[in-house]
Design a protein around this motif. Structure first.
Motif, PDB file in Angstrom:
ATOM      1  N   GLY A  21     -31.292  90.629  62.270  1.00 61.14           N
ATOM      2  CA  GLY A  21     -31.585  89.248  62.635  1.00 61.14           C
ATOM      3  C   GLY A  21     -32.190  89.140  64.012  1.00 61.14           C
ATOM      4  N   ASP A 149     -27.436  81.319  60.124  1.00 62.65           N
ATOM      5  CA  ASP A 149     -26.305  82.099  59.628  1.00 62.65           C
ATOM      6  C   ASP A 149     -26.717  83.371  58.899  1.00 62.65           C
ATOM      7  N   ARG A 150     -28.013  83.510  58.592  1.00 61.00           N
ATOM      8  CA  ARG A 150     -28.464  84.694  57.855  1.00 61.00           C
ATOM      9  C   ARG A 150     -29.749  85.234  58.480  1.00 61.00           C
ATOM     10  N   ALA A 151     -29.865  86.533  58.520  1.00 60.54           N
ATOM     11  CA  ALA A 151     -31.072  87.145  59.077  1.00 60.54           C
ATOM     12  C   ALA A 151     -32.311  86.697  58.322  1.00 60.54           C
ATOM     13  N   THR A 181     -24.981  87.077  62.947  1.00 63.93           N
ATOM     14  CA  THR A 181     -26.378  86.960  62.530  1.00 63.93           C
ATOM     15  C   THR A 181     -27.272  87.914  63.309  1.00 63.93           C
ATOM     16  N   ASP A 184     -26.896  91.046  61.365  1.00 64.84           N
ATOM     17  CA  ASP A 184     -27.166  90.909  59.928  1.00 64.84           C
ATOM     18  C   ASP A 184     -28.549  91.490  59.628  1.00 64.84           C
TER      19      ASP A 184
END
Length: 582
Positions: A21, A149-151, A181, A184
């Motif tokens: 991320g 919240d997510r790469a 993150t 991630d």
């Protein structure tokens, strides 16, 4: 947070750093031409800053977060692209929050990125190192806040942040970056959907009816005036505004950060007769200016109760916010002015000669008084505001591409009147909120983004808010001259109301501020009269070295709150003061 320089090890697997991320966020920023980052590092973003450098970004480390975020905001105003700031979690985030809010109030495009705690700990209030629900705290103080919240969402997050920061009315955007993150990963880079935003700030044009309504007002006006706000500078609309002024002869007045949109030495400038011009105006064309407290909320006696207003603004909610707007022109300033110019010039709009002459007469009268005041100050053996600041004006006229940053009360007010600007976006100051402590951040941004010399004109109180950034200036060897007008106080330094106790506005008049520069390898001068000030300024400018000029003026100089003393409520303390001093 797991370190991720080189490769990340997850159990028995080795993960490519470029798929994290952190790396994807940097790629997305670079894809949108954002290559400078201003910040203060620590948990959980230290390695993020290192990775940004390894991937080709320029990271500039500050001593405090508010200065770093101010620098990013200043970069946004100067370049028209969002400045990028980086802070650590909780306390660091909160230190930067004031600057994020200030950027939004000033309409400066900014993306502030802060590391934050893992959601499963924060949301159940389990207690975490520097734990805070930063995403929800930030929302009221910026144009928009997003949490990533997510790469795989990094490309989308940056695209939304860029478009939000620059479209419509520009402002600050907050990106919340949880520690999880940062590390991630995605299976392949294409999963992050990284791209350059297409036309992030689309043109907006008013209708022909709206333009014609404005032209009719200008055509019938007996006492028209153009009032320029910093929005006209940010919009890079100087060519269009200069054309309107030159072809219609309508007098203009610039707000402080609009100085230079039309050169201050233009014969159409009414700056020396501001009160007279605004008080007599029957039609006021507002371009990127808001009728807020700085313009008495559009009320009399600053404006006539019968005056009619034309307002150019990107945001329709600004119209009628304080006063009836007779001809609202919603759109981006550059496009609106192109359309308005064509219609006004074709309609033969011209400012009446008697109005121009009346302003000229008033200006000459005021300029004569002003020149006598300056001359008298320069002749004295001691330094005063005018004799300390006039050499800066002389230098700015010889080197108009120099940038000027200013803050303080009396220092700001007198400098605004005394220093002429020839180029747009070359002056930055305390802005819409009147916030002190922006000086060093703005000065650093101006030097980095433009490569040009910068003069930071500071009151001694204002300098104290972020004076440690002199180390930052020296560390990067930036061509910044910090001029500190030292009267030993907030407003002034000779007001002690209780014996044996410094008064609330008193600072140390004997302080040697130049030693701060010397401590970090910069130059310094301590000056006490006009000739010393002039000589020190010229030497500092020629050297290109980081420099502090400590300009010593009497403690008695400076009035309470500068030009806005009416906003400072007064209490009758005379009886208590007499009792204490017996």
């Amino acid at each position: 947070m797991k370190a991720f320089l080189g490769f990340l090890k997850e159990g028995f697997f080795v993960v490519d750093t470029s798929l994290t991320g952190a790396a994807l966020l940097i790629d997305a920023l670079q894809a949108n031409g954002l290559n400078n980052m201003y910040g203060v590092v620590g948990i959980p973003v230290t390695d993020f800053a290192r990775l940004a450098q390894l991937k080709g970004m320029k990271y500039y480390g500050f001593r405090r977060e508010d200065s770093a975020v101010d620098a990013a905001a200043g970069a946004g105003f100067i370049t028209g692209k969002p400045g990028v700031a980086l802070t650590v979690s909780a306390p660091g985030f909160l230190n930067g929050l004031t600057a994020l809010a200030q950027a939004t109030k000033n309409c400066f495009p900014l993306i502030m990125i802060s590391g934050s705690s893992d959601r499963h700990i924060i949301d159940l209030d389990r207690g975490d190192y520097e734990g805070l629900d930063q995403y929800n705290v930030a929302k009221p103080f910026c144009k928009a806040a997003y949490r990533v919240d997510r790469a795989e969402d990094m490309g989308l997050a940056v695209a939304r942040a860029v478009r939000t920061a620059v479209s419509g009315r520009p402002g600050g955007v907050y990106l919340d970056l949880p520690a999880a993150t940062v590390t991630d990963t995605v299976a392949q880079k294409s999963d992050a959907n990284i791209y350059k935003v297409v036309d992030p700030a689309p043109k907006q044009l008013p209708s022909d009816d709206a333009i014609n309504r404005a032209v009719e007002l200008l055509k019938d006006a007996k006492h028209p005036v153009i009032l320029l706000g910093k929005g006209s500078a940010y919009a890079q609309s100087e060519d269009e505004i200069r054309e309107l002024v030159n072809k219609t002869n309508i007098p203009f007045l610039p707000m402080s950060m609009a100085k230079g949109v039309v050169p201050d030495d233009s014969p159409a400038s009414a700056a020396s007769a501001r009160s007279f011009t605004l008080g007599q105006a029957d039609v006021v064309l507002l371009i990127g200016a808001r009728l807020n407290w700085m313009l008495s909320n559009g009320e009399s006696p600053l404006f006539s109760e019968d005056a009619k207003f034309i307002q150019v603004d990107i945001d329709a909610t600004e119209f009628d916010s304080n006063r009836k707007i007779d001809a609202p022109l919603q759109g981006d300033i550059k496009s609106v002015m192109q359309k308005l110019n064509s219609a006004a010039i074709n309609a033969g709009v011209k400012a009446p000669t008697d109005w121009i002459n009346a302003i000229k007469t008033e200006s000459e009268k005021n300029n004569t008084k002003f020149a006598k005041r300056i001359s008298a100050s320069e002749a004295k053996s001691t330094l005063g505001y005018y004799s300390a600041i006039e050499p800066i004006n002389d230098l700015m006229q010889k080197h108009p591409d120099t940038y000027l940053v200013s803050e303080g009360a009396n220092t700001l007010d007198i400098g605004r009147d005394l220093i002429g600007m020839q180029k747009p976006r070359h002056r930055l100051d305390t802005g819409t909120w009147g916030v002190m402590g922006v000086g060093m951040g703005y000065a650093i941004a101006a030097a980095i983004e433009t490569g040009k010399p910068v003069i930071a004109l500071e009151g001694d109180s204002a300098f104290g808010f972020d004076g440690m950034e002199m180390e930052t200036i020296c560390r990067y060897h930036l061509p910044v001259i910090v001029v500190i007008i030292n009267n030993g106080g907030i407003y002034n330094g000779d007001v002690n109301v209780v014996p044996d106790q410094p008064g609330p506005t008193v600072l140390d008049h004997n302080a040697h501020y130049g030693d701060i520069s010397k401590a970090f390898g910069g130059d310094s001068y301590r000056v006490n009269n006009y000739e010393e000030m002039k000589d020190a300024l010229e030497k500092a400018y020629e050297s290109g070295n980081p420099t502090i000029i400590d300009a010593q003026i009497p403690e008695s100089m400076g009035k309470e709150s500068g030009h806005i003393g009416n906003l400072n409520p007064k209490l009758d303390l005379s009886s208590l003061e007499a009792k204490e001093n017996k």
